[in-house]
Motif scaffolding. Structure first.
Motif, PDB file in Angstrom:
ATOM      1  N   ASP A  15       0.865   1.359  -9.418  1.00  0.00           N
ATOM      2  CA  ASP A  15       1.426   2.194 -10.477  1.00  0.00           C
ATOM      3  C   ASP A  15       1.729   3.600  -9.977  1.00  0.00           C
ATOM      4  O   ASP A  15       2.766   4.174 -10.310  1.00  0.00           O
ATOM      5  CB  ASP A  15       0.474   2.276 -11.671  1.00  0.00           C
ATOM      6  N   GLN A  16       0.845   4.164  -9.170  1.00  0.00           N
ATOM      7  CA  GLN A  16       1.053   5.514  -8.636  1.00  0.00           C
ATOM      8  C   GLN A  16       2.260   5.582  -7.710  1.00  0.00           C
ATOM      9  O   GLN A  16       2.897   6.622  -7.591  1.00  0.00           O
ATOM     10  CB  GLN A  16      -0.179   5.985  -7.873  1.00  0.00           C
ATOM     11  N   LEU A  17       2.557   4.458  -7.040  1.00  0.00           N
ATOM     12  CA  LEU A  17       3.614   4.449  -6.032  1.00  0.00           C
ATOM     13  C   LEU A  17       4.902   3.799  -6.507  1.00  0.00           C
ATOM     14  O   LEU A  17       5.889   3.765  -5.775  1.00  0.00           O
ATOM     15  CB  LEU A  17       3.119   3.703  -4.786  1.00  0.00           C
ATOM     16  N   GLY A  18       4.894   3.243  -7.712  1.00  0.00           N
ATOM     17  CA  GLY A  18       6.071   2.509  -8.173  1.00  0.00           C
ATOM     18  C   GLY A  18       6.258   1.219  -7.393  1.00  0.00           C
ATOM     19  O   GLY A  18       7.386   0.788  -7.152  1.00  0.00           O
ATOM     20  N   ALA A  19       5.147   0.609  -6.993  1.00  0.00           N
ATOM     21  CA  ALA A  19       5.180  -0.599  -6.176  1.00  0.00           C
ATOM     22  C   ALA A  19       4.698  -1.799  -6.983  1.00  0.00           C
ATOM     23  O   ALA A  19       4.263  -1.658  -8.130  1.00  0.00           O
ATOM     24  CB  ALA A  19       4.288  -0.408  -4.943  1.00  0.00           C
ATOM     25  N   ARG A  20       4.766  -2.967  -6.376  1.00  0.00           N
ATOM     26  CA  ARG A  20       4.226  -4.182  -6.990  1.00  0.00           C
ATOM     27  C   ARG A  20       2.818  -4.404  -6.456  1.00  0.00           C
ATOM     28  O   ARG A  20       2.518  -4.051  -5.314  1.00  0.00           O
ATOM     29  CB  ARG A  20       5.118  -5.377  -6.651  1.00  0.00           C
ATOM     30  N   SER A  21       1.971  -5.018  -7.269  1.00  0.00           N
ATOM     31  CA  SER A  21       0.589  -5.258  -6.846  1.00  0.00           C
ATOM     32  C   SER A  21       0.311  -6.756  -6.761  1.00  0.00           C
ATOM     33  O   SER A  21       0.883  -7.556  -7.504  1.00  0.00           O
ATOM     34  CB  SER A  21      -0.398  -4.596  -7.805  1.00  0.00           C
ATOM     35  N   TYR A  22      -0.582  -7.092  -5.843  1.00  0.00           N
ATOM     36  CA  TYR A  22      -1.004  -8.472  -5.622  1.00  0.00           C
ATOM     37  C   TYR A  22      -2.516  -8.495  -5.464  1.00  0.00           C
ATOM     38  O   TYR A  22      -3.099  -7.546  -4.948  1.00  0.00           O
ATOM     39  CB  TYR A  22      -0.372  -9.043  -4.350  1.00  0.00           C
ATOM     40  N   ASP A  23      -3.123  -9.599  -5.857  1.00  0.00           N
ATOM     41  CA  ASP A  23      -4.558  -9.747  -5.644  1.00  0.00           C
ATOM     42  C   ASP A  23      -4.862 -10.517  -4.364  1.00  0.00           C
ATOM     43  O   ASP A  23      -6.017 -10.762  -4.044  1.00  0.00           O
ATOM     44  CB  ASP A  23      -5.234 -10.402  -6.847  1.00  0.00           C
ATOM     45  N   ASP A  24      -3.833 -10.871  -3.623  1.00  0.00           N
ATOM     46  CA  ASP A  24      -3.993 -11.620  -2.388  1.00  0.00           C
ATOM     47  C   ASP A  24      -2.940 -11.154  -1.380  1.00  0.00           C
ATOM     48  O   ASP A  24      -1.735 -11.248  -1.648  1.00  0.00           O
ATOM     49  CB  ASP A  24      -3.843 -13.113  -2.673  1.00  0.00           C
ATOM     50  N   GLY A  25      -3.391 -10.658  -0.235  1.00  0.00           N
ATOM     51  CA  GLY A  25      -2.475 -10.152   0.779  1.00  0.00           C
ATOM     52  C   GLY A  25      -1.564 -11.209   1.354  1.00  0.00           C
ATOM     53  O   GLY A  25      -0.391 -10.950   1.626  1.00  0.00           O
ATOM     54  N   LEU A  26      -2.075 -12.411   1.552  1.00  0.00           N
ATOM     55  CA  LEU A  26      -1.240 -13.483   2.089  1.00  0.00           C
ATOM     56  C   LEU A  26      -0.166 -13.891   1.092  1.00  0.00           C
ATOM     57  O   LEU A  26       0.974 -14.176   1.479  1.00  0.00           O
ATOM     58  CB  LEU A  26      -2.097 -14.681   2.489  1.00  0.00           C
ATOM     59  N   ALA A  27      -0.514 -13.903  -0.179  1.00  0.00           N
ATOM     60  CA  ALA A  27       0.483 -14.189  -1.213  1.00  0.00           C
ATOM     61  C   ALA A  27       1.573 -13.123  -1.191  1.00  0.00           C
ATOM     62  O   ALA A  27       2.761 -13.431  -1.306  1.00  0.00           O
ATOM     63  CB  ALA A  27      -0.172 -14.264  -2.583  1.00  0.00           C
ATOM     64  N   MET A  28       1.173 -11.858  -1.038  1.00  0.00           N
ATOM     65  CA  MET A  28       2.140 -10.765  -0.969  1.00  0.00           C
ATOM     66  C   MET A  28       3.096 -10.979   0.195  1.00  0.00           C
ATOM     67  O   MET A  28       4.310 -10.849   0.043  1.00  0.00           O
ATOM     68  CB  MET A  28       1.422  -9.423  -0.811  1.00  0.00           C
ATOM     69  N   LEU A  29       2.549 -11.322   1.352  1.00  0.00           N
ATOM     70  CA  LEU A  29       3.394 -11.519   2.530  1.00  0.00           C
ATOM     71  C   LEU A  29       4.349 -12.690   2.348  1.00  0.00           C
ATOM     72  O   LEU A  29       5.436 -12.703   2.928  1.00  0.00           O
ATOM     73  CB  LEU A  29       2.519 -11.739   3.768  1.00  0.00           C
ATOM     74  N   GLY A  30       3.953 -13.687   1.549  1.00  0.00           N
ATOM     75  CA  GLY A  30       4.813 -14.829   1.300  1.00  0.00           C
ATOM     76  C   GLY A  30       5.953 -14.538   0.347  1.00  0.00           C
ATOM     77  O   GLY A  30       6.944 -15.258   0.324  1.00  0.00           O
ATOM     78  N   VAL A  31       5.823 -13.469  -0.434  1.00  0.00           N
ATOM     79  CA  VAL A  31       6.823 -13.136  -1.453  1.00  0.00           C
ATOM     80  C   VAL A  31       7.711 -11.979  -1.015  1.00  0.00           C
ATOM     81  O   VAL A  31       8.927 -12.016  -1.194  1.00  0.00           O
ATOM     82  CB  VAL A  31       6.132 -12.777  -2.788  1.00  0.00           C
ATOM     83  N   GLU A  32       7.110 -10.954  -0.469  1.00  0.00           N
ATOM     84  CA  GLU A  32       7.829  -9.716  -0.147  1.00  0.00           C
ATOM     85  C   GLU A  32       8.561  -9.827   1.188  1.00  0.00           C
ATOM     86  O   GLU A  32       8.078 -10.448   2.134  1.00  0.00           O
ATOM     87  CB  GLU A  32       6.843  -8.544  -0.081  1.00  0.00           C
TER      88      GLU A  32
END
Length: 74
Positions: free
Chosen positions: A38-55
């Motif tokens: 929220d502070q950065l205007g970014a998206r948040s994930y509860d799993d880093g590997l999931a983030m890497l698979g999407v972003e």
């Protein structure tokens, strides 16, 4: 990227760079990830590997101790 104390310092430094856009953060503590995002205007994930698979990221930053302890962030 986990969003604890040191990560907050890294995120602040990255966000201050004119040619860097922090687009996503990850932390298993959902509330911390959401607050940092929220502070950065970014998206948040509860799993880093999931983030890497999407972003579609140009670069990533993650704690060395986390990588060595869990094998994530390869």
């Amino acid at each position: 990227m986990a969003t604890g104390f040191i990560a907050g310092r890294h995120l602040g430094a990255l966000a201050a760079m004119p040619d860097v856009d922090v687009v996503a953060v990850a932390d298993p503590v959902v509330e911390r990830a959401a607050a940092a995002a929220d502070q950065l205007g970014a998206r948040s994930y509860d799993d880093g590997l999931a983030m890497l698979g999407v972003e579609d990221l140009d670069a990533r930053c993650g704690p060395a101790s986390h990588r060595s302890r869990t094998g994530h962030w390869r």
